[in-house]
Design a protein around this motif. Structure first.
Motif, PDB file in Angstrom:
ATOM      1  N   ASN A  94      -3.676   9.826  23.456  1.00 22.64           N
ATOM      2  CA  ASN A  94      -4.473   9.363  22.318  1.00 22.64           C
ATOM      3  C   ASN A  94      -3.978   9.852  20.962  1.00 22.64           C
ATOM      4  O   ASN A  94      -4.654   9.629  19.964  1.00 22.64           O
ATOM      5  CB  ASN A  94      -5.928   9.826  22.466  1.00 22.64           C
ATOM      6  CG  ASN A  94      -6.620   9.123  23.608  1.00 22.64           C
ATOM      7  OD1 ASN A  94      -6.246   8.011  23.967  1.00 22.64           O
ATOM      8  ND2 ASN A  94      -7.624   9.772  24.181  1.00 22.64           N
ATOM      9  N   TYR A  95      -2.877  10.536  20.943  1.00 19.22           N
ATOM     10  CA  TYR A  95      -2.405  11.125  19.686  1.00 19.22           C
ATOM     11  C   TYR A  95      -1.012  10.607  19.346  1.00 19.22           C
ATOM     12  O   TYR A  95      -0.033  11.347  19.368  1.00 19.22           O
ATOM     13  CB  TYR A  95      -2.406  12.655  19.794  1.00 19.22           C
ATOM     14  CG  TYR A  95      -3.677  13.199  20.410  1.00 19.22           C
ATOM     15  CD1 TYR A  95      -4.900  13.058  19.750  1.00 19.22           C
ATOM     16  CD2 TYR A  95      -3.674  13.822  21.652  1.00 19.22           C
ATOM     17  CE1 TYR A  95      -6.080  13.520  20.333  1.00 19.22           C
ATOM     18  CE2 TYR A  95      -4.838  14.295  22.231  1.00 19.22           C
ATOM     19  CZ  TYR A  95      -6.032  14.137  21.568  1.00 19.22           C
ATOM     20  OH  TYR A  95      -7.192  14.592  22.136  1.00 19.22           O
ATOM     21  N   PRO A  96      -0.907   9.311  19.011  1.00 18.79           N
ATOM     22  CA  PRO A  96       0.422   8.713  18.823  1.00 18.79           C
ATOM     23  C   PRO A  96       1.227   9.373  17.691  1.00 18.79           C
ATOM     24  O   PRO A  96       2.446   9.527  17.824  1.00 18.79           O
ATOM     25  CB  PRO A  96       0.114   7.240  18.500  1.00 18.79           C
ATOM     26  CG  PRO A  96      -1.330   7.215  18.091  1.00 18.79           C
ATOM     27  CD  PRO A  96      -1.994   8.325  18.827  1.00 18.79           C
ATOM     28  N   THR A  97       0.549   9.769  16.627  1.00 21.94           N
ATOM     29  CA  THR A  97       1.281  10.388  15.510  1.00 21.94           C
ATOM     30  C   THR A  97       1.848  11.734  15.939  1.00 21.94           C
ATOM     31  O   THR A  97       3.015  12.050  15.688  1.00 21.94           O
ATOM     32  CB  THR A  97       0.338  10.574  14.301  1.00 21.94           C
ATOM     33  OG1 THR A  97      -0.299   9.331  14.031  1.00 21.94           O
ATOM     34  CG2 THR A  97       1.101  11.047  13.077  1.00 21.94           C
ATOM     35  N   LEU A  98       1.002  12.526  16.598  1.00 24.08           N
ATOM     36  CA  LEU A  98       1.443  13.847  17.049  1.00 24.08           C
ATOM     37  C   LEU A  98       2.602  13.723  18.034  1.00 24.08           C
ATOM     38  O   LEU A  98       3.582  14.476  17.964  1.00 24.08           O
ATOM     39  CB  LEU A  98       0.280  14.612  17.698  1.00 24.08           C
ATOM     40  CG  LEU A  98      -1.038  14.694  16.910  1.00 24.08           C
ATOM     41  CD1 LEU A  98      -2.021  15.617  17.628  1.00 24.08           C
ATOM     42  CD2 LEU A  98      -0.813  15.157  15.476  1.00 24.08           C
ATOM     43  N   ASN A  99       2.507  12.757  18.941  1.00 19.49           N
ATOM     44  CA  ASN A  99       3.573  12.589  19.938  1.00 19.49           C
ATOM     45  C   ASN A  99       4.887  12.136  19.298  1.00 19.49           C
ATOM     46  O   ASN A  99       5.961  12.596  19.689  1.00 19.49           O
ATOM     47  CB  ASN A  99       3.143  11.574  21.001  1.00 19.49           C
ATOM     48  CG  ASN A  99       2.019  12.120  21.869  1.00 19.49           C
ATOM     49  OD1 ASN A  99       1.954  13.320  22.128  1.00 19.49           O
ATOM     50  ND2 ASN A  99       1.117  11.253  22.296  1.00 19.49           N
ATOM     51  N   ARG A 100       4.772  11.253  18.305  1.00 17.43           N
ATOM     52  CA  ARG A 100       5.991  10.781  17.618  1.00 17.43           C
ATOM     53  C   ARG A 100       6.680  11.946  16.912  1.00 17.43           C
ATOM     54  O   ARG A 100       7.890  12.145  17.022  1.00 17.43           O
ATOM     55  CB  ARG A 100       5.606   9.707  16.596  1.00 17.43           C
ATOM     56  CG  ARG A 100       6.793   9.114  15.875  1.00 17.43           C
ATOM     57  CD  ARG A 100       6.346   8.198  14.738  1.00 17.43           C
ATOM     58  NE  ARG A 100       5.953   8.959  13.565  1.00 17.43           N
ATOM     59  CZ  ARG A 100       4.838   8.755  12.859  1.00 17.43           C
ATOM     60  NH1 ARG A 100       3.987   7.815  13.215  1.00 17.43           N
ATOM     61  NH2 ARG A 100       4.575   9.497  11.795  1.00 17.43           N
ATOM     62  N   VAL A 101       5.868  12.737  16.192  1.00 16.64           N
ATOM     63  CA  VAL A 101       6.432  13.879  15.463  1.00 16.64           C
ATOM     64  C   VAL A 101       7.046  14.884  16.434  1.00 16.64           C
ATOM     65  O   VAL A 101       8.157  15.373  16.220  1.00 16.64           O
ATOM     66  CB  VAL A 101       5.346  14.547  14.595  1.00 16.64           C
ATOM     67  CG1 VAL A 101       5.820  15.892  14.059  1.00 16.64           C
ATOM     68  CG2 VAL A 101       4.935  13.622  13.456  1.00 16.64           C
ATOM     69  N   ARG A 102       6.334  15.143  17.504  1.00 20.11           N
ATOM     70  CA  ARG A 102       6.870  16.089  18.494  1.00 20.11           C
ATOM     71  C   ARG A 102       8.233  15.633  19.016  1.00 20.11           C
ATOM     72  O   ARG A 102       9.175  16.429  19.108  1.00 20.11           O
ATOM     73  CB  ARG A 102       5.895  16.222  19.667  1.00 20.11           C
ATOM     74  CG  ARG A 102       6.445  17.115  20.747  1.00 20.11           C
ATOM     75  CD  ARG A 102       5.587  17.114  21.994  1.00 20.11           C
ATOM     76  NE  ARG A 102       6.187  17.963  23.012  1.00 20.11           N
ATOM     77  CZ  ARG A 102       5.695  18.133  24.223  1.00 20.11           C
ATOM     78  NH1 ARG A 102       4.585  17.533  24.573  1.00 20.11           N
ATOM     79  NH2 ARG A 102       6.310  18.917  25.085  1.00 20.11           N
ATOM     80  N   ALA A 103       8.329  14.357  19.358  1.00 18.78           N
ATOM     81  CA  ALA A 103       9.590  13.840  19.901  1.00 18.78           C
ATOM     82  C   ALA A 103      10.719  14.017  18.882  1.00 18.78           C
ATOM     83  O   ALA A 103      11.841  14.381  19.244  1.00 18.78           O
ATOM     84  CB  ALA A 103       9.435  12.370  20.284  1.00 18.78           C
TER      85      ALA A 103
END
Lengths: 215, 215
Positions: free
Chosen positions: B183-192
């Protein structure tokens, strides 16, 4: 400047002290943490603060949450009087003292954590008070040891810093929850010195627009 | 520089990332949070860190605790590459993002809090995992909303900041506790994006001197 805050919230109290020290005028907007299911959960307020927390400072139409971020911001836009020393190590000491309270004590005993203790573990009022007392003692013991090395009239030497903005609300909150405070002579001495200053007197939870008359 | 830390501690992980970004060499000294009743409670270590916490950075013989204080210190002694923007408001955004994790999530789910849940409320392993998941979801939901307004390649625009040093350890910890992260697309994108960088790869809990071979 607009400060969304709550008279009794210790994070709000920190920011009121800092604004007063900096001599910055602000409009006080109360956010009641208990009424109406908690006004911090309202739709408009949540746009300003997605963490559903007080305080929020609005300046030039832009919102800032988290008391550490707000104090840091105030230091940048109004550098005098300073809330942080210039020397990197001395500055780190002050930030560490703030964080012993900001991340080390307060988050564990805030209202929403207490609510979950009740919901998940049927914690009653006594049990919640013991929880608060336990974490307050744990953190204040660390802080007393730490500040014995650094304190003078105030938390860091003889000038008021951000650490004092954190300390006084922490001890006020400790008193409210009947934490025995006699074991912290350094903290008590610093608090007494701070409470002689107008910036601290004006910021007291007892004197805010939303303070109930019976408090 | 000496960094007292623990491979799996998310606050330790933040500081390792920051040291790597700054290109600062350091000696790694492991402090095992579980062995021997918790090495952070040892007499010698407590002199360095009265909060009984990792990490502690020792530089020029002086100890600094609290990850926010350490990152702030590193920024002062080694300003490039910067971990915080220069503009006061932009800087406040980054500090707020850090604090949503530093004070908003992590303190509520650290080992000593879980220990008290067990002791006071007989919380079992499942109940403790649910506690962790609850607070992680609460904080990450706020962070996702907040960073949707500010993130680019990284948490704040297109340069790595302190907020990224906090985000990656938070999500690594979330995975460990099986928090649903979709549910956290922004966080996941940044993490990647962060995890493509050598500073983040080297700091991983899977690659430290005290990482057990079976991890």
């Amino acid at each position: 400047m607009i400060l969304y805050n709550y008279f009794r919230s210790s994070a709000s109290h920190r920011v009121r002290i800092a604004l007063n020290i900096k001599g910055l005028e602000y409009e006080y907007r109360p956010v009641h943490l208990l009424n109406n299911g908690g006004e911090q959960h309202g739709e408009e307020y949540t746009k300003l603060n997605p963490s559903h927390e007080v305080p929020t400072l609005v300046h030039k139409g832009r919102a800032i949450g988290q008391s550490m971020a707000i104090l840091d911001y105030l230091e940048r836009i109004q550098p005098t009087p300073p809330l942080f020393p210039q020397d990197p190590y001395e500055r780190a000491v002050v930030v560490q003292a703030c964080e012993i309270m900001n991340s080390g004590i307060q988050p564990i005993l805030n209202l929403r954590v207490l609510g979950e203790l009740e919901k998940r573990y049927s914690a009653d009022a006594n049990s919640k008070t013991e929880w608060i007392q336990h974490w307050m003692k744990y953190g204040l013991t660390a802080l007393e040891t730490f500040l014995q090395r650094h304190a003078g009239t105030y938390c860091f030497g003889n000038e008021v810093t951000a650490a004092d903005c954190f300390l006084v609300p922490q001890l006020v909150s400790g008193e409210r929850f009947k934490v025995p405070l006699a074991n912290y002579p350094t903290l008590n001495r610093v608090r007494a010195n701070c409470e002689k200053l107008e910036a601290f007197i004006k910021a007291s939870p007892l004197r805010q627009p939303d303070t109930p008359p019976t408090t």
